[in-house]
Design an enzyme around this catalytic site. Structure first.
Site, PDB file in Angstrom:
ATOM      1  N   SER A 275      33.759  38.458  47.728  1.00 44.67           N
ATOM      2  CA  SER A 275      32.302  37.929  47.485  1.00 44.67           C
ATOM      3  C   SER A 275      31.844  36.919  48.731  1.00 44.67           C
ATOM      4  CB  SER A 275      32.455  36.856  46.423  1.00 44.67           C
ATOM      5  OG  SER A 275      31.264  36.619  45.811  1.00 44.67           O
ATOM      6  N   ASP A 368      28.394  45.195  38.303  1.00 47.00           N
ATOM      7  CA  ASP A 368      28.575  43.455  38.849  1.00 47.00           C
ATOM      8  C   ASP A 368      27.126  43.026  38.901  1.00 47.00           C
ATOM      9  OD1 ASP A 368      28.572  40.969  40.455  1.00 47.00           O
ATOM     10  OD2 ASP A 368      29.035  42.133  42.239  1.00 47.00           O
ATOM     11  N   HIS A 401      32.369  41.944  38.949  1.00 46.54           N
ATOM     12  CA  HIS A 401      32.418  41.205  40.366  1.00 46.54           C
ATOM     13  C   HIS A 401      33.789  40.729  40.635  1.00 46.54           C
ATOM     14  CE1 HIS A 401      30.719  39.122  43.498  1.00 46.54           C
ATOM     15  NE2 HIS A 401      31.344  38.155  43.517  1.00 46.54           N
TER      16      HIS A 401
END
Length: 494
Positions: A275, A368, A401
């Site tokens: 991320s 995501d 995610h």
């Protein structure tokens, strides 16, 4: 891949019955319960029962009434005393048995054939209102998961008579893995070294905007032969409290420290980044020559909501998220950044500036909600426009995610204490479905290890010289480790 069964004669299986009179008998390596009056015993087994957490476990039960409904429960308690659970409804076969490796769940936390479903669908109890994320803070402690079978199709958290149960013991650290807290200069983290003297390929292990230090992935990588430095960069001990300003020289210092370790290959390293921390890892690849392998898991390819400083100067000003990017539904927040990953933006990291022998494995998930699958096209375009082929991109359908190592619980949403764009915490939505996310975990874990071993270990000139030196030496020489500088020959790590 789900149907591979691991047989281990050393496994001791704990089975309990509610019958008041019983005696323990041993049969085919498991502890069963012998019931009075000739009644067949109810049993449940786990194969293997004790294992590393990235190993699949097969659950089976028998001695039940044929063609009747039963429920399997899984429960565990984390280090803070919080209870997590999952359940699945099955129907026994003609022989009164259930094999979760091939049987189809008809209800509960998941449906269909999904052997690791009880592990990957663990959720917090209703008493936990903030949706905590299940993370092992101390990887030296194994997960102890109690699996039980009861009659009928029952809801989760039901108190009912347990027919049989078994406790799974799933370790994050293999025997011989060393955990070394790191407090050196500004660097704060924990180094995990595989068993033996090495030399091992070394990496940084970076998470996104989760406060503190997450060590579990590093422990699992070290269990598979990779020296991994779980590295904190904000919100931990005396480090900066936020990600508003990030000094890239901190990571340069950490890299020099990692490469100085006598058991670590000294001429190159890599990074695994999730991320937000993807912007750090990709930037390091363009600035620091030893960085040769970058694994980005739903990574950000532009500097996000931070100022990147390097050697006292502003390196790049990050993209600032605005109100129009925010989404809110059913008490959960997320930010759709999909349309923001545009190569015309100044915040985009010039990944093409990395050396030709610096390789990228870029992972994105189709489900995501944060839109990070939008990184793949601009990343590929940027690399191809500059004649670069040192990259691989993967899009996992149905995954969310957060993609952790194998058999970690699927995180659909959880409470996040720190947000760069908002004071205070809130519940964030991460998306994905349990089974495709689990499939992504397993596939990525294999890809990641192969990628790191290839580009950090096998392509290292130092390591190849080391192998030649070892093959020609009649007796390896042991040299004391010098922490202050990198090793210069293979013999210092033998």
């Amino acid at each position: 891949m789900w149907f591979k069964t691991y047989r281990a004669a050393v496994n001791v299986l704990i089975v309990r019955t509610t019958m008041p009179t019983w005696s323990r008998v041993w049969w085919r390596g498991l502890a069963a319960v012998k019931h009075p009056a000739g009644r067949e015993e109810v049993w449940v087994t786990a194969t293997p029962r004790v294992c590393l957490h990235d190993v699949p476990t097969t659950l089976q039960a028998g001695g039940l009434q044929p063609n009747t409904p039963v429920t399997f429960f899984a429960h565990l308690t984390d280090e803070k005393g919080r209870l997590f659970g999952s359940h699945a409804h099955y129907v026994t076969d003609d022989g009164g048995g259930v094999d979760l490796g091939v049987a189809s769940s008809v209800g509960g936390s998941y449906t269909g054939v999904f052997p690791p479903g009880l592990l990957t669908t663990l959720t917090s109890s209703p008493q936990e209102r903030q949706f905590p994320r299940l993370v092992r803070n101390d990887p030296q402690l194994p997960w102890r998961i109690r699996v039980s079978v009861v009659s009928g199709h029952q809801p989760l958290w039901t108190q009912t008579e347990v027919l049989a149960e078994v406790e799974l013991e799933r370790h994050l650290m293999a025997p011989g893995v060393r955990r070394i807290p790191v407090r050196h200069g500004r660097v704060r983290g924990t180094l995990y070294l595989p068993p033996g003297n090495g030399p091992f390929p070394g990496i940084f292990d970076l998470y996104g905007v989760a406060l503190g230090l997450i060590e579990s992935r590093s422990a699992m990588l070290a269990s598979r032969g990779i020296a991994s430095l779980a590295l904190a960069y904000f919100g931990y001990e005396d480090l900066p409290k936020t990600t508003d300003e990030i000094d890239l020289a901190y990571f340069e210092e950490a890299m020099q420290l990692l490469l100085s370790w006598s058991e670590v290959i000294p001429d190159r390293c890599g990074a695994v980044a999730n991320s937000k921390s993807g912007d750090i890892a990709f930037t390091l690849a363009t600035l620091m020559e030893p960085m040769k392998a970058i694994v980005g898991i739903n990574p950000c390819i532009m500097v996000l909501h931070s100022r990147f400083m390097y050697r006292g100067k502003l390196y790049k000003q990050g993209f600032r998220m605005k109100d129009q990017h925010f989404r809110y539904e059913d008490g959960k927040y997320w930010i759709d950044l999909g349309s923001c990953f545009d190569n015309s933006r100044q915040e985009i990291i010039p990944v093409e500036d990395a050396d030709d022998d610096t390789h990228f494995l870029v992972i994105a998930a189709e489900d995501d909600p944060w839109g990070f699958k939008g990184i793949l096209t601009p990343f590929r375009e940027r690399m191809q426009q500059h004649g670069k082929r040192n990259f691989e991109t993967v899009l996992y359908p149905g995954a969310g995610h957060i993609i952790e190592p194998p058999y970690a619980p699927h995180v659909r949403h959880c409470y996040q204490a720190h947000l760069p764009w908002k004071e205070g915490g809130c519940i964030l939505k991460w998306g994905g479905k349990p089974q495709p996310t689990c499939e992504a975990q397993v596939d990525l874990w294999r890809r990641m290890q192969t990628f790191i071993m290839t580009h950090v270990r096998d392509e290292s000139p130092w390591y190849q010289d080391c192998l030649s030196e070892r093959s020609s030496a009649t007796r390896p020489t042991t040299v004391p480790a010098d922490f202050s500088k990198p090793s210069t020959s293979c013999s210092s790590s033998v």
